[in-house]
Scaffold this motif. Sequence first.
Motif, PDB file in Angstrom:
ATOM      1  N   SER A 110     -11.600  -2.571   3.118  1.00 50.62           N
ATOM      2  CA  SER A 110     -10.484  -1.847   3.783  1.00 50.62           C
ATOM      3  C   SER A 110     -11.096  -0.645   4.158  1.00 50.62           C
ATOM      4  O   SER A 110     -10.113   0.598   4.363  1.00 50.62           O
ATOM      5  CB  SER A 110      -9.040  -1.698   3.209  1.00 50.62           C
ATOM      6  N   ILE A 111     -12.336  -0.442   4.211  1.00 48.27           N
ATOM      7  CA  ILE A 111     -12.830   0.777   4.509  1.00 48.27           C
ATOM      8  C   ILE A 111     -14.016   0.768   5.776  1.00 48.27           C
ATOM      9  O   ILE A 111     -14.199   1.677   6.600  1.00 48.27           O
ATOM     10  CB  ILE A 111     -13.508   1.504   3.267  1.00 48.27           C
ATOM     11  N   SER A 112     -14.867  -0.212   5.649  1.00 47.51           N
ATOM     12  CA  SER A 112     -16.210  -0.281   6.659  1.00 47.51           C
ATOM     13  C   SER A 112     -15.700  -0.087   8.067  1.00 47.51           C
ATOM     14  O   SER A 112     -16.554   0.006   8.781  1.00 47.51           O
ATOM     15  CB  SER A 112     -16.779  -1.358   6.311  1.00 47.51           C
ATOM     16  N   ARG A 113     -14.421  -0.664   8.403  1.00 49.98           N
ATOM     17  CA  ARG A 113     -14.332  -0.326   9.921  1.00 49.98           C
ATOM     18  C   ARG A 113     -12.845   0.609  10.125  1.00 49.98           C
ATOM     19  O   ARG A 113     -12.351   0.620  11.108  1.00 49.98           O
ATOM     20  CB  ARG A 113     -14.028  -1.781  10.581  1.00 49.98           C
ATOM     21  N   ARG A 114     -12.464   1.475   9.296  1.00 50.51           N
ATOM     22  CA  ARG A 114     -11.426   2.084   8.978  1.00 50.51           C
ATOM     23  C   ARG A 114     -11.643   3.231   9.898  1.00 50.51           C
ATOM     24  O   ARG A 114     -12.445   4.176   9.815  1.00 50.51           O
ATOM     25  CB  ARG A 114     -10.959   2.524   7.518  1.00 50.51           C
ATOM     26  N   CYS A 115     -10.589   3.485  11.038  1.00 56.90           N
ATOM     27  CA  CYS A 115     -10.902   4.597  11.736  1.00 56.90           C
ATOM     28  C   CYS A 115      -9.927   5.651  11.252  1.00 56.90           C
ATOM     29  O   CYS A 115      -8.674   5.928  11.927  1.00 56.90           O
ATOM     30  CB  CYS A 115     -10.454   4.347  13.331  1.00 56.90           C
TER      31      CYS A 115
END
Length: 287
Positions: A110-115
């Motif tokens: 829930s982090i690697s594509r979090r904007c």
Amino acid sequence: MGKADRKNPELCPPTHSDEIKVSFPREHVMLLTFNRPKALNAMTASMVSDIKNVLDWFEKEPYLWVVVLTGEGRIFCAGADLVDWKRREEAGATKDDQSVVADNPHGFGSISRRCSTKPIIAAVNGGAYGGGTEIILNCDLVIASDDATFALPEVKVGVVAIQGGIPRLARIAGHQLASEMLLTGRNVSAKDAATRFGFVNKLVARSQVLSTALAWAAEITANSPDAVQSTKRALLLSNQHGSVEDMVLTHVWSKESTRAFKSSNIKEGLAAFSERRKPRWVNPTKL
């Protein structure tokens, strides 16, 4: 900022398992710790759910301006827990892997594509592998131990670093260096991650990783939160727009930019500069 604004309010993050730890070590700073040290902080489905709930809450909490990510024990994150993945597949608890990627806008952990428009700092003890490195590539600042190693070894086990790692590494390091990591799956030293590949900001002794990351977080929170979050929005847009003009025009009318122009913090910053004193920032209004 009034006296009440300076105090740490009663912060109540969502209930979560002991696979993560949440604390507030500095004013306006949240520390999120991956807490599966015996499993090298490899991600389970329940751990991802916990992280999502906590970070979604963090995004909406006006008092919190920066998050620091770290891992308990000797490594930041070893990527996906393949044992847990296999167990869930055998139990029929997983769905099509392509759908998992497509339906998860925040990416691995829930982090690697979090904007997020709030700065994310990685405090990397020992290194990161697979999805752990993909997480790091989406952080704004990376402090790593000088003995750390990094890798995107997905091709070695027949999978792909598809949770955002490929395009981010290509932008940061360039096509050839990104290919070196992605196509061979080889390990990269902390020194090379900082000097050749360019995704680590600073190397320090292992004992100084977290304190250095928190010091950088404090340096950020000394600035206007409205200006910082508007700047972060501009950085995100820079990755989405090839044209400088398109990026500038999209950013200037964004909610974060509008808030920065109209908030009391811009007035406070200008007043503090003219009066030769430190500014007294207030929490940003909710967008």
